[in-house]
Write a protein that holds these residues in place. Sequence first.
Motif, PDB file in Angstrom:
ATOM      1  N   UNK A   1      20.408  94.113   8.488  1.00  0.00           N
ATOM      2  CA  UNK A   1      20.693  95.414   9.067  1.00  0.00           C
ATOM      3  C   UNK A   1      22.087  95.441   9.654  1.00  0.00           C
ATOM      4  N   UNK A   2      22.675  96.631   9.760  1.00  0.00           N
ATOM      5  CA  UNK A   2      24.033  96.757  10.259  1.00  0.00           C
ATOM      6  C   UNK A   2      24.088  96.373  11.718  1.00  0.00           C
ATOM      7  N   UNK A   3      25.126  95.670  12.133  1.00  0.00           N
ATOM      8  CA  UNK A   3      25.343  95.291  13.511  1.00  0.00           C
ATOM      9  C   UNK A   3      26.257  96.286  14.185  1.00  0.00           C
ATOM     10  N   UNK A   4      26.080  96.444  15.479  1.00  0.00           N
ATOM     11  CA  UNK A   4      27.012  97.278  16.225  1.00  0.00           C
ATOM     12  C   UNK A   4      28.285  96.493  16.460  1.00  0.00           C
ATOM     13  N   UNK A   5      29.310  97.167  16.962  1.00  0.00           N
ATOM     14  CA  UNK A   5      30.604  96.516  17.147  1.00  0.00           C
ATOM     15  C   UNK A   5      30.553  95.496  18.264  1.00  0.00           C
ATOM     16  N   UNK A   6      29.509  95.576  19.099  1.00  0.00           N
ATOM     17  CA  UNK A   6      29.338  94.593  20.152  1.00  0.00           C
ATOM     18  C   UNK A   6      28.388  93.474  19.726  1.00  0.00           C
ATOM     19  N   UNK A   7      28.225  93.314  18.417  1.00  0.00           N
ATOM     20  CA  UNK A   7      27.316  92.303  17.875  1.00  0.00           C
ATOM     21  C   UNK A   7      27.787  90.903  18.222  1.00  0.00           C
ATOM     22  N   UNK A 140       8.113 101.715  11.130  1.00  0.00           N
ATOM     23  CA  UNK A 140       9.183 101.055  11.887  1.00  0.00           C
ATOM     24  C   UNK A 140      10.116 102.082  12.526  1.00  0.00           C
ATOM     25  N   UNK A 141      10.389 103.174  11.805  1.00  0.00           N
ATOM     26  CA  UNK A 141      11.281 104.210  12.330  1.00  0.00           C
ATOM     27  C   UNK A 141      10.727 104.824  13.614  1.00  0.00           C
ATOM     28  N   UNK A 142       9.430 105.044  13.653  1.00  0.00           N
ATOM     29  CA  UNK A 142       8.815 105.595  14.861  1.00  0.00           C
ATOM     30  C   UNK A 142       8.972 104.617  16.026  1.00  0.00           C
ATOM     31  N   UNK A 143       8.742 103.344  15.758  1.00  0.00           N
ATOM     32  CA  UNK A 143       8.851 102.342  16.817  1.00  0.00           C
ATOM     33  C   UNK A 143      10.298 102.169  17.273  1.00  0.00           C
ATOM     34  N   UNK A 144      11.237 102.182  16.335  1.00  0.00           N
ATOM     35  CA  UNK A 144      12.646 102.038  16.701  1.00  0.00           C
ATOM     36  C   UNK A 144      13.129 103.250  17.495  1.00  0.00           C
ATOM     37  N   UNK A 145      12.646 104.437  17.135  1.00  0.00           N
ATOM     38  CA  UNK A 145      12.993 105.630  17.922  1.00  0.00           C
ATOM     39  C   UNK A 145      12.429 105.515  19.333  1.00  0.00           C
ATOM     40  N   UNK A 146      11.210 105.025  19.430  1.00  0.00           N
ATOM     41  CA  UNK A 146      10.595 104.859  20.751  1.00  0.00           C
ATOM     42  C   UNK A 146      11.381 103.882  21.612  1.00  0.00           C
ATOM     43  N   UNK A 147      11.878 102.801  20.972  1.00  0.00           N
ATOM     44  CA  UNK A 147      12.632 101.790  21.714  1.00  0.00           C
ATOM     45  C   UNK A 147      14.115 102.139  21.849  1.00  0.00           C
ATOM     46  N   UNK A 148      14.541 103.261  21.238  1.00  0.00           N
ATOM     47  CA  UNK A 148      15.922 103.741  21.311  1.00  0.00           C
ATOM     48  C   UNK A 148      16.912 102.737  20.703  1.00  0.00           C
ATOM     49  N   UNK A 149      16.486 102.043  19.644  1.00  0.00           N
ATOM     50  CA  UNK A 149      17.343 101.074  18.954  1.00  0.00           C
ATOM     51  C   UNK A 149      18.022 101.791  17.790  1.00  0.00           C
ATOM     52  N   UNK A 151      20.983 101.633  16.121  1.00  0.00           N
ATOM     53  CA  UNK A 151      21.640 100.976  14.986  1.00  0.00           C
ATOM     54  C   UNK A 151      20.595 100.535  13.963  1.00  0.00           C
ATOM     55  N   UNK A 152      19.536  99.883  14.422  1.00  0.00           N
ATOM     56  CA  UNK A 152      18.465  99.469  13.516  1.00  0.00           C
ATOM     57  C   UNK A 152      17.725 100.685  12.961  1.00  0.00           C
ATOM     58  N   UNK A 153      17.613 101.743  13.761  1.00  0.00           N
ATOM     59  CA  UNK A 153      16.968 102.971  13.277  1.00  0.00           C
ATOM     60  C   UNK A 153      17.721 103.522  12.074  1.00  0.00           C
ATOM     61  N   UNK A 154      19.043 103.628  12.184  1.00  0.00           N
ATOM     62  CA  UNK A 154      19.827 104.199  11.092  1.00  0.00           C
ATOM     63  C   UNK A 154      19.786 103.324   9.845  1.00  0.00           C
ATOM     64  N   UNK A 155      19.806 102.010  10.034  1.00  0.00           N
ATOM     65  CA  UNK A 155      19.722 101.096   8.891  1.00  0.00           C
ATOM     66  C   UNK A 155      18.368 101.226   8.192  1.00  0.00           C
ATOM     67  N   UNK A 156      17.302 101.332   8.981  1.00  0.00           N
ATOM     68  CA  UNK A 156      15.958 101.477   8.414  1.00  0.00           C
ATOM     69  C   UNK A 156      15.795 102.838   7.750  1.00  0.00           C
TER      70      UNK A 156
END
Length: 248
Positions: A1-7, A140-149, A151-156
């Motif tokens: 998955x794509x990393x943020x710039x602070x990866x 996974x998208x629902x869970x990532x939205x719930x966790x406000x993640x 970068x991983x949301x957009x990759x998924x």
Amino acid sequence: MAKSISAPRLAEGSVCGAVAPAGLSLLELDRASLRARAYEAIRGSIITGEIADGQIYPVSFFGARLGVSATPIREALFDLVGDGLIEVVRNRGFQLPRLSDRDMDELYELRVMVELPGIVRVAREGLLRNPHRLRELALDLVELARRQEVVDYLSTDRAFHLGLLAGLENRRLLQMVALLRDQARFHGIRGLAESGALMSSANEHLALLEAVEAGDVAAAEARIREHLAHTRLLWVGRVEAEAQTQLR
């Protein structure tokens, strides 16, 4: 998955255990890997708005944050230039191209023109591949939205939409859909995630998948049309209430 710039720092060590093809050194293999990983990290940061509009970024900015030397960073940046995600400022660095409302409308219209008939054909002709995996991505998208993640949301989300169209076996179509998504950018997505508005978009994926899997062409067309209209508002960070108003 794509990393943020602070990866975390990307390692520049040798590729242990790798066998270089004839004429290609391990150093070249490692540089190619760093280039690809830098591309994904910077791309993710552009899409989520971590790279700000109106600012000029030298190569050293990205190198310092990713822990990668200038050459693979520069190569990755020029790959992004070729994709229309960033542009060169002569002798100064790189900046994001400015997107007007008209630009965003054009990207949305193109997605409808390309993605909607593709989804309809998949539903009509029973071309859906790996529905079990797509269901996992939708959940996974629902869970990532719930966790406000985000970068991983957009990759998924990217993997889900491309996966829906994979059965068409049209490489260029998939590349076009991916590029249109990337060029749009989702600068308002962090605020939407924090407000909970992203959850509504996340929940739409499962309904879309179920319509396509059932071969319900009318429902599949309605679901993808609705979802793309909703996504157009997510691109600029508008709230859920406005999205619902447009869809009526």
